[in-house]
Scaffold this motif. Structure first.
Motif, short mmCIF file in Angstrom:
data_model
loop_
_atom_site.label_atom_id
_atom_site.label_comp_id
_atom_site.label_asym_id
_atom_site.label_seq_id
_atom_site.Cartn_x
_atom_site.Cartn_y
_atom_site.Cartn_z
N UNK A 1 0.82 -1.21 0.00
CA UNK A 1 0.00 0.00 0.00
C UNK A 1 0.86 1.26 0.00
N UNK A 2 0.51 2.19 -0.88
CA UNK A 2 1.28 3.42 -1.00
C UNK A 2 2.20 3.39 -2.20
N UNK A 3 2.48 2.18 -2.72
CA UNK A 3 3.23 2.05 -3.98
C UNK A 3 2.20 2.06 -5.10
N UNK A 4 2.28 3.04 -5.96
CA UNK A 4 1.28 3.21 -7.01
C UNK A 4 1.38 2.14 -8.08
N UNK A 5 0.26 1.49 -8.40
CA UNK A 5 0.25 0.50 -9.48
C UNK A 5 0.57 1.17 -10.81
N UNK A 6 -0.08 2.29 -11.09
CA UNK A 6 0.18 2.98 -12.36
C UNK A 6 1.60 3.51 -12.39
N UNK A 7 2.06 4.06 -11.26
CA UNK A 7 3.42 4.58 -11.21
C UNK A 7 4.46 3.48 -11.41
N UNK A 8 4.24 2.33 -10.76
CA UNK A 8 5.19 1.23 -10.89
C UNK A 8 5.25 0.72 -12.32
N UNK A 9 4.08 0.52 -12.94
CA UNK A 9 4.07 -0.03 -14.29
C UNK A 9 4.60 0.97 -15.32
N UNK A 10 4.23 2.23 -15.18
CA UNK A 10 4.69 3.24 -16.15
C UNK A 10 6.20 3.42 -16.05
N UNK A 11 6.70 3.63 -14.84
CA UNK A 11 8.13 3.85 -14.67
C UNK A 11 8.92 2.58 -14.95
N UNK A 12 8.33 1.43 -14.64
CA UNK A 12 8.98 0.18 -14.98
C UNK A 12 9.11 0.03 -16.49
N UNK A 13 8.04 0.36 -17.21
CA UNK A 13 8.08 0.29 -18.67
C UNK A 13 9.12 1.26 -19.24
N UNK A 14 9.17 2.46 -18.69
CA UNK A 14 10.16 3.43 -19.16
C UNK A 14 11.58 2.92 -18.95
N UNK A 15 11.82 2.33 -17.80
CA UNK A 15 13.17 1.83 -17.50
C UNK A 15 13.54 0.64 -18.37
N UNK A 16 12.53 -0.01 -18.97
CA UNK A 16 12.77 -1.16 -19.84
C UNK A 16 12.75 -0.77 -21.32
N UNK A 17 12.75 0.53 -21.60
CA UNK A 17 12.90 0.99 -22.97
C UNK A 17 11.63 1.31 -23.72
N UNK A 18 10.50 1.43 -23.03
CA UNK A 18 9.23 1.77 -23.67
C UNK A 18 9.04 3.28 -23.64
N UNK A 19 8.59 3.86 -24.75
CA UNK A 19 8.43 5.32 -24.77
C UNK A 19 7.25 5.75 -23.89
N UNK A 20 7.23 7.04 -23.53
CA UNK A 20 6.38 7.55 -22.46
C UNK A 20 4.88 7.29 -22.67
N UNK A 21 4.34 7.64 -23.85
CA UNK A 21 2.91 7.47 -24.06
C UNK A 21 2.51 5.99 -24.06
N UNK A 22 3.31 5.15 -24.70
CA UNK A 22 3.02 3.72 -24.71
C UNK A 22 3.07 3.15 -23.30
N UNK A 23 4.02 3.61 -22.48
CA UNK A 23 4.13 3.15 -21.10
C UNK A 23 2.85 3.49 -20.32
N UNK A 24 2.33 4.70 -20.52
CA UNK A 24 1.10 5.11 -19.83
C UNK A 24 -0.07 4.26 -20.28
N UNK A 25 -0.20 4.04 -21.58
CA UNK A 25 -1.34 3.27 -22.09
C UNK A 25 -1.22 1.79 -21.70
N UNK A 26 -0.01 1.26 -21.66
CA UNK A 26 0.19 -0.12 -21.19
C UNK A 26 -0.33 -0.24 -19.75
N UNK A 27 -0.03 0.76 -18.94
CA UNK A 27 -0.49 0.75 -17.55
C UNK A 27 -2.01 0.80 -17.48
N UNK A 28 -2.63 1.65 -18.30
CA UNK A 28 -4.08 1.77 -18.31
C UNK A 28 -4.73 0.43 -18.65
#
Length: 269
Positions: free
Chosen positions: A161-188
């Motif tokens: 609790x307190x660790x954001x699901x959307x934050x974790x997935x978006x930033x995780x995707x970014x760190x793995x080489x996914x561009x910003x908009x795709x990372x956000x939509x993947x999380x959604x």
């Protein structure tokens, strides 16, 4: 404050925070603690109303879903890869969530854990934003299966609790080489199977409490669901625009300040 008014307030909190990297569950737990609610009584409510926010994604991106569904019917490779990647990313949460359910529920009853996690997560966002280079993978169907699995494991951090699901997935995707908009939509899109699964498990585990009158009733859950849906409709597109222009820094600083304020207030109780 009666339960119906509380349901409206919590529905607004959920709708605003579900897709922002600030932890919707954490905010719901803190709201309950600071307002004196019985967390155990509202636990299932907090899970189920997240489906209202998830429905907002289905409505906003209905063209994407329709394209994928019709593509699957025609055997389109892009549609198949789209669904494959989301299912691969969902698997870690499905397995770990079931195995760790009791430990997760124990953490859900500790608001101070949430406050600390908000601050730590804010610092992590600032560090990742500074260190990670812009990704090149564009489009969910183009994400490699290994990257999808990595995003899925990173999503499991949000079970704290307190660790954001959307934050974790978006930033995780970014760190793995996914561009910003795709990372956000993947999380959604990943939120849909993840939250559906969590809601089914949570509902099954609390049916007896509802029948006994020891949990928030179906009216309050329905109102919270509707409010979170409407609010999330307004927030999702705004969020994509903000991230495109300013990145995640504003949300990181919000987390740090909100966590510090919540921890101070909780310490005074």
């Amino acid at each position: 404050m009666n339960d119906l008014l509380a349901a409206i307030i919590l529905g607004i909190v959920e709708g605003v925070t579900e897709f922002l990297p600030v932890s919707s569950t954490g905010h719901l737990i803190l709201a309950g603690a600071l307002l004196g609610y019985d967390d155990a009584r509202w636990q299932m409510f907090n899970i189920v109303i997240q489906l209202g926010a998830i429905l907002a994604v289905v409505v906003l991106y209905w063209r994407t879903f329709w394209t994928v569904l019709t593509g699957l019917a025609k055997g389109d490779p892009g549609s198949i890869r789209f669904v494959r990647n989301l299912l691969i990313a969902f698997l870690p949460a499905a397995v770990i969530g079931v195995l760790a359910k009791k430990h997760i529920e124990a953490l859900l009853l500790q608001p101070k854990v949430v406050a600390v996690a908000l601050m730590v997560g804010g610092v992590a966002i600032l560090v990742i934003e500074r260190l990670v280079k812009p990704g090149i993978t564009r489009g969910i169907a183009a994400v490699p299966p290994r990257t999808s699995l990595g995003i899925g494991f990173i999503q499991c951090l949000a079970m704290i609790p307190g660790v954001s699901r959307s934050g974790a997935t978006i930033l995780g995707a970014l760190s793995l080489g996914v561009e910003r908009r795709t990372a956000a939509e993947f999380s959604f899109f990943l939120a849909i199977p993840t939250m559906l699964g969590a809601s089914v498990v949570e509902t099954a585990g609390h049916l007896d409490a509802m029948r006994a009158g020891n949990a928030v009733g179906p009216l309050e859950i329905g109102v919270g669901f509707l409010v979170s849906f409407v609010v999330a409709l307004l927030v999702v597109r705004w969020f994509v625009g903000i991230v495109g222009k300013h990145g995640f820094g504003p949300f990181a600083w919000y987390r740090i300040v909100a966590g510090a304020v919540a921890l101070t207030l909780l310490s005074l109780h």
